[in-house]
Design a protein around this motif. Structure first.
Motif, PDB file in Angstrom:
ATOM      1  N   PHE A 165      -1.929  14.188   5.737  1.00  6.58           N
ATOM      2  CA  PHE A 165      -1.991  12.725   5.636  1.00  6.58           C
ATOM      3  C   PHE A 165      -1.902  12.288   4.176  1.00  6.58           C
ATOM      4  O   PHE A 165      -1.097  11.426   3.813  1.00  6.58           O
ATOM      5  CB  PHE A 165      -3.282  12.193   6.270  1.00  6.58           C
ATOM      6  CG  PHE A 165      -3.454  10.712   6.102  1.00  6.58           C
ATOM      7  CD1 PHE A 165      -2.908   9.834   7.022  1.00  6.58           C
ATOM      8  CD2 PHE A 165      -4.134  10.196   5.008  1.00  6.58           C
ATOM      9  CE1 PHE A 165      -3.036   8.457   6.849  1.00  6.58           C
ATOM     10  CE2 PHE A 165      -4.269   8.819   4.824  1.00  6.58           C
ATOM     11  CZ  PHE A 165      -3.723   7.958   5.754  1.00  6.58           C
ATOM     12  N   TRP A 166      -2.737  12.886   3.329  1.00  7.71           N
ATOM     13  CA  TRP A 166      -2.777  12.466   1.934  1.00  7.71           C
ATOM     14  C   TRP A 166      -1.463  12.752   1.219  1.00  7.71           C
ATOM     15  O   TRP A 166      -1.019  11.949   0.386  1.00  7.71           O
ATOM     16  CB  TRP A 166      -3.928  13.163   1.202  1.00  7.71           C
ATOM     17  CG  TRP A 166      -5.280  12.639   1.536  1.00  7.71           C
ATOM     18  CD1 TRP A 166      -6.309  13.317   2.131  1.00  7.71           C
ATOM     19  CD2 TRP A 166      -5.780  11.317   1.300  1.00  7.71           C
ATOM     20  NE1 TRP A 166      -7.412  12.511   2.273  1.00  7.71           N
ATOM     21  CE2 TRP A 166      -7.121  11.276   1.772  1.00  7.71           C
ATOM     22  CE3 TRP A 166      -5.231  10.165   0.739  1.00  7.71           C
ATOM     23  CZ2 TRP A 166      -7.902  10.123   1.694  1.00  7.71           C
ATOM     24  CZ3 TRP A 166      -6.017   9.017   0.664  1.00  7.71           C
ATOM     25  CH2 TRP A 166      -7.327   9.007   1.135  1.00  7.71           C
ATOM     26  N   SER A 167      -0.841  13.880   1.512  1.00  2.34           N
ATOM     27  CA  SER A 167       0.403  14.206   0.812  1.00  2.34           C
ATOM     28  C   SER A 167       1.498  13.201   1.143  1.00  2.34           C
ATOM     29  O   SER A 167       2.282  12.802   0.271  1.00  2.34           O
ATOM     30  CB  SER A 167       0.849  15.635   1.143  1.00  2.34           C
ATOM     31  OG  SER A 167       1.212  15.773   2.495  1.00  2.34           O
ATOM     32  N   ARG A 168       1.558  12.761   2.389  1.00  2.35           N
ATOM     33  CA  ARG A 168       2.547  11.733   2.758  1.00  2.35           C
ATOM     34  C   ARG A 168       2.254  10.419   2.043  1.00  2.35           C
ATOM     35  O   ARG A 168       3.158   9.758   1.508  1.00  2.35           O
ATOM     36  CB  ARG A 168       2.530  11.490   4.264  1.00  2.35           C
ATOM     37  CG  ARG A 168       3.271  12.508   5.073  1.00  2.35           C
ATOM     38  CD  ARG A 168       3.471  11.986   6.480  1.00  2.35           C
ATOM     39  NE  ARG A 168       3.527  13.064   7.447  1.00  2.35           N
ATOM     40  CZ  ARG A 168       3.591  12.883   8.751  1.00  2.35           C
ATOM     41  NH1 ARG A 168       3.604  11.643   9.250  1.00  2.35           N
ATOM     42  NH2 ARG A 168       3.650  13.906   9.576  1.00  2.35           N
ATOM     43  N   LEU A 169       0.995  10.029   2.077  1.00  2.00           N
ATOM     44  CA  LEU A 169       0.614   8.745   1.476  1.00  2.00           C
ATOM     45  C   LEU A 169       0.906   8.729  -0.021  1.00  2.00           C
ATOM     46  O   LEU A 169       1.497   7.777  -0.547  1.00  2.00           O
ATOM     47  CB  LEU A 169      -0.880   8.482   1.726  1.00  2.00           C
ATOM     48  CG  LEU A 169      -1.403   7.147   1.205  1.00  2.00           C
ATOM     49  CD1 LEU A 169      -0.917   6.008   2.090  1.00  2.00           C
ATOM     50  CD2 LEU A 169      -2.927   7.144   1.124  1.00  2.00           C
ATOM     51  N   ILE A 170       0.501   9.771  -0.705  1.00  2.00           N
ATOM     52  CA  ILE A 170       0.666   9.829  -2.156  1.00  2.00           C
ATOM     53  C   ILE A 170       2.139   9.926  -2.539  1.00  2.00           C
ATOM     54  O   ILE A 170       2.594   9.294  -3.502  1.00  2.00           O
ATOM     55  CB  ILE A 170      -0.142  11.010  -2.733  1.00  2.00           C
ATOM     56  CG1 ILE A 170      -1.649  10.757  -2.526  1.00  2.00           C
ATOM     57  CG2 ILE A 170       0.163  11.223  -4.208  1.00  2.00           C
ATOM     58  CD1 ILE A 170      -2.520  11.971  -2.777  1.00  2.00           C
ATOM     59  N   THR A 171       2.905  10.700  -1.769  1.00  2.00           N
ATOM     60  CA  THR A 171       4.332  10.807  -2.049  1.00  2.00           C
ATOM     61  C   THR A 171       5.018   9.452  -1.947  1.00  2.00           C
ATOM     62  O   THR A 171       5.847   9.086  -2.796  1.00  2.00           O
ATOM     63  CB  THR A 171       5.000  11.810  -1.079  1.00  2.00           C
ATOM     64  OG1 THR A 171       4.416  13.105  -1.277  1.00  2.00           O
ATOM     65  CG2 THR A 171       6.491  11.888  -1.320  1.00  2.00           C
ATOM     66  N   ARG A 172       4.665   8.673  -0.919  1.00  3.12           N
ATOM     67  CA  ARG A 172       5.304   7.373  -0.715  1.00  3.12           C
ATOM     68  C   ARG A 172       4.828   6.323  -1.723  1.00  3.12           C
ATOM     69  O   ARG A 172       5.653   5.632  -2.331  1.00  3.12           O
ATOM     70  CB  ARG A 172       5.010   6.879   0.714  1.00  3.12           C
ATOM     71  CG  ARG A 172       5.415   5.419   0.985  1.00  3.12           C
ATOM     72  CD  ARG A 172       6.915   5.173   0.936  1.00  3.12           C
ATOM     73  NE  ARG A 172       7.583   5.896   2.003  1.00  3.12           N
ATOM     74  CZ  ARG A 172       7.741   5.425   3.238  1.00  3.12           C
ATOM     75  NH1 ARG A 172       7.296   4.220   3.558  1.00  3.12           N
ATOM     76  NH2 ARG A 172       8.365   6.150   4.143  1.00  3.12           N
ATOM     77  N   TYR A 173       3.513   6.219  -1.899  1.00  5.44           N
ATOM     78  CA  TYR A 173       2.992   5.065  -2.640  1.00  5.44           C
ATOM     79  C   TYR A 173       2.591   5.352  -4.082  1.00  5.44           C
ATOM     80  O   TYR A 173       2.246   4.431  -4.816  1.00  5.44           O
ATOM     81  CB  TYR A 173       1.809   4.459  -1.881  1.00  5.44           C
ATOM     82  CG  TYR A 173       2.258   3.780  -0.604  1.00  5.44           C
ATOM     83  CD1 TYR A 173       2.988   2.597  -0.641  1.00  5.44           C
ATOM     84  CD2 TYR A 173       1.988   4.342   0.640  1.00  5.44           C
ATOM     85  CE1 TYR A 173       3.416   1.977   0.521  1.00  5.44           C
ATOM     86  CE2 TYR A 173       2.405   3.727   1.823  1.00  5.44           C
ATOM     87  CZ  TYR A 173       3.125   2.543   1.743  1.00  5.44           C
ATOM     88  OH  TYR A 173       3.552   1.938   2.909  1.00  5.44           O
ATOM     89  N   VAL A 174       2.669   6.609  -4.498  1.00  5.57           N
ATOM     90  CA  VAL A 174       2.419   6.936  -5.904  1.00  5.57           C
ATOM     91  C   VAL A 174       3.669   7.573  -6.516  1.00  5.57           C
ATOM     92  O   VAL A 174       4.284   7.016  -7.425  1.00  5.57           O
ATOM     93  CB  VAL A 174       1.205   7.873  -6.066  1.00  5.57           C
ATOM     94  CG1 VAL A 174       0.987   8.201  -7.550  1.00  5.57           C
ATOM     95  CG2 VAL A 174      -0.056   7.234  -5.486  1.00  5.57           C
TER      96      VAL A 174
END
Length: 274
Positions: A70-79
């Motif tokens: 979950f975190w890797s997807r979120l960070i890849t997209r929004y950071v």
């Protein structure tokens, strides 16, 4: 707007405060079951029943492989994939060459990526680019960028490979993002000290507080800043939010409330100042 323009032009320094409203205006909406969320997390939505990013952040996944997926997807997209928006560009024009400091609870490091000085930013609830021991057995903070890139490349079916799940180098236990949901959250004491130094330096000068997208009931940033505005003789309080403006009665004579879209208002203010 002319009065606000005059206050900013004559300010000795600007204190920027930001929360979810700014993120939402940039397209990063923690609370919405919107197309962007469904595109990124449709499988998590179906499997776990989560309906927004904030639920995904706090969901009790059974395994660390799921959590880090979950975190890797979120960070890849929004950071990692973030490029500075018009909001950030206009804000930089508004600040100009004046001394400034930023306090924010947004955690996605957009200010830093947009070119604001990292030493002048206090991410009060942590960031999505750092991790810590989940038990806080020691206070060392570790970067996650390289690790997240590997996870994102290797993730399959909502899981990251077990060998990519980080372990604490001291106790061997779990690691977690240095983000404010955990009781073991480690504060950035250096940034907090720099923030207080800025307040002390400009407290008795002409200081403008520019508050972006912070809700009326926010006690983490908004309430302390209204108290700061009330106590300082030459402090001006400017709050910008869409559909929800709150200014305490004891500072109404030194305050301005702008109700509307942050994108439009920052552009208008930037244009007026230029």
């Amino acid at each position: 707007m002319r009065e606000i323009q005059n206050k900013i032009e004559n300010a000795d320094a600007i204190l920027i405060a930001a929360s979810n409203g700014l993120s939402i205006s940039e397209g990063y909406h923690l609370f919405a079951d919107n197309p962007a969320f469904r595109e990124l997390f449709s499988d998590f939505r179906t499997k776990y029943g989560i309906r927004c990013i904030i639920q995904g952040m706090t969901y009790p996944y059974k395994t660390e492989e799921e959590t880090w997926a979950f975190w890797s997807r979120l960070i890849t997209r929004y950071v990692h994939s973030y490029t500075p928006t018009c909001q950030m560009k206009e804000l930089k024009k508004i600040v100009g060459k004046k001394p400034y400091f930023i306090i924010t609870s947004n955690a996605e490091t957009h200010f830093e990526i947009a070119g604001f000085d990292s030493k002048k930013i206090y991410e009060i609830e942590g960031t999505l680019i750092e991790m810590q021991c989940a038990k806080a057995c020691h206070k060392t903070i570790y970067p996650v960028t390289e690790m997240i890139e590997k996870m994102a490349a290797a993730e399959k079916d909502g899981l990251v490979p077990s060998e990519l799940v980080p372990r604490c180098p001291i106790c061997g236990g779990s690691m977690q993002l240095r983000y404010g949901f955990s009781p073991s959250f480690i504060q950035d004491e250096d940034a907090s000290e720099r923030y207080m130094t800025f307040i002390d330096q400009y407290y008795n000068q002409k200081l403008v507080i520019l508050e972006l997208g912070i809700g009326a009931g926010n006690r983490l940033i908004k309430e302390p800043l209204m108290k700061l505005a009330a106590s300082g003789r030459d402090i001006t309080y400017i709050t910008i939010n869409k559909g929800e403006i709150y200014i305490a009665g004891n500072i109404k004579d030194k305050s301005f409330g702008l109700d509307g879209d942050l994108t439009d208002i920052l552009a208008e203010l930037s244009s007026a100042l230029s």
